[in-house]
Design an enzyme around this catalytic site. Structure first.
Site, mmCIF file in Angstrom:
data_model
loop_
_atom_site.group_PDB
_atom_site.id
_atom_site.type_symbol
_atom_site.label_atom_id
_atom_site.label_comp_id
_atom_site.label_asym_id
_atom_site.label_seq_id
_atom_site.Cartn_x
_atom_site.Cartn_y
_atom_site.Cartn_z
ATOM 1 N N LYS A 134 0.858 -1.191 0.000
ATOM 2 C CA LYS A 134 0.000 0.000 0.000
ATOM 3 C C LYS A 134 0.890 1.237 0.000
ATOM 4 O O LYS A 134 1.754 1.399 0.868
ATOM 5 C CB LYS A 134 -0.844 -0.014 1.276
ATOM 6 C CG LYS A 134 -2.298 0.256 1.037
ATOM 7 C CD LYS A 134 -3.052 -0.058 2.302
ATOM 8 C CE LYS A 134 -4.341 0.709 2.348
ATOM 9 N NZ LYS A 134 -5.014 0.544 3.625
HETATM 10 C C1 E4P Z 1 -8.291 0.857 4.138
HETATM 11 O O1 E4P Z 1 -7.587 0.510 3.242
HETATM 12 C C2 E4P Z 1 -8.316 2.233 4.663
HETATM 13 O O2 E4P Z 1 -7.090 2.563 5.228
HETATM 14 C C3 E4P Z 1 -9.454 2.341 5.639
HETATM 15 O O3 E4P Z 1 -10.605 1.828 5.000
HETATM 16 C C4 E4P Z 1 -9.679 3.740 6.172
HETATM 17 O O4 E4P Z 1 -10.857 3.735 6.928
HETATM 18 P P1 E4P Z 1 -11.241 4.923 7.946
HETATM 19 O O5 E4P Z 1 -11.473 6.162 7.131
HETATM 20 O O6 E4P Z 1 -12.493 4.454 8.608
HETATM 21 O O7 E4P Z 1 -10.085 5.081 8.871
#
Ligand code: E4P
Length: 214
Positions: free
Chosen positions: A83
């Site tokens: 990522k």
């Molecule tokens: C996943 O890949 C993201 O980092 C995550 O869905 C972020 O979610 P949030 O906005 O609830 O922290």
């Protein structure tokens, strides 16, 4: 549409896996911090539970640092997806990862133009954050529709991974818009299965069953 679970908590991953709906996992530094465990140790446990893509985020902000982390993370297991944050430095790292066949997920995407760049540089996944847009009075799902249109216009292969999902409506709309993947917290996965009429109906059936001679 593929279902990923959005957590670094292995107990939650095991539970979703047992429900038979799990195609993969996404983590981020905040989710990892909540566990109090070492990142590598968590990743090794996750890949032993789920046979699907597992996103692991880099924390460097410069291209060289991101690439070093990307190469190390991708060595842990074939299912690890690196990522990378949506920055200029991140795009440069993405280009090299694409050339080296390292699977990637570009995160923190909030605008269709960012998603267009990500697809041009060949990311495996793009992660638009719908909940965080809703939080600032902007309709997050509009972004999914815009990215779907752009990707279909040019046959981009990057998969749209809807992130920051906060409720079952986000999930339903993602499916209706043709998103490729949704990453969902366990609490929302459980909400998907629930309906008050299901509970009332089951209670009535069980009550009536008591009248059946045994
Ligand atoms: C996943 O890949 C993201 O980092 C995550 O869905 C972020 O979610 P949030 O906005 O609830 O922290």
């Amino acid at each position: 549409m593929k279902f990923f679970i959005d957590t670094a908590d292995v107990a939650e991953i095991r539970e979703a896996h047992e429900m038979g709906i799990l195609d993969g996992v996404t983590t981020n530094p905040s989710l990892v911090a909540k566990t109090g465990r070492k990142f590598r140790e968590i990743l090794e446990e996750i890949v032993s539970i789920v046979d699907g893509p597992v996103s692991a985020e880099v924390v460097s902000t410069d291209t060289a640092g991101m690439l070093k982390e990307a190469r190390e993370l991708s060595q842990i297991h074939k299912n690890i997806v690196v990522k990378i944050p949506m920055t200029i430095e991140g795009l440069k790292a993405l280009k090299v990862c694409t050339e080296e066949n390292i699977k990637t997920n570009v995160t923190l995407v909030f605008h269709p133009n960012q998603a267009l760049l990500v697809a041009k540089v060949g990311a495996t996944y793009v992660s638009p954050f719908v909940g965080r847009l809703d939080d600032i009075s902007t309709v997050g799902m509009d972004l999914i529709e815009q990215i779907r249109t752009i990707y279909d216009n040019y046959d981009f292969e990057t998969q749209i991974l809807v992130a920051s999902i906060r409720n079952p409506i986000h999930l339903m709309e993602s499916a209706m818009l043709g998103a490729d993947v949704s990453t969902i917290p366990l609490s929302v996965i459980k909400q998907l299965a629930k309906h008050p009429l299901t509970d009332i109906g089951l209670e009535r059936f069980l009550k009536d069953w008591e009248k059946v001679p045994q």
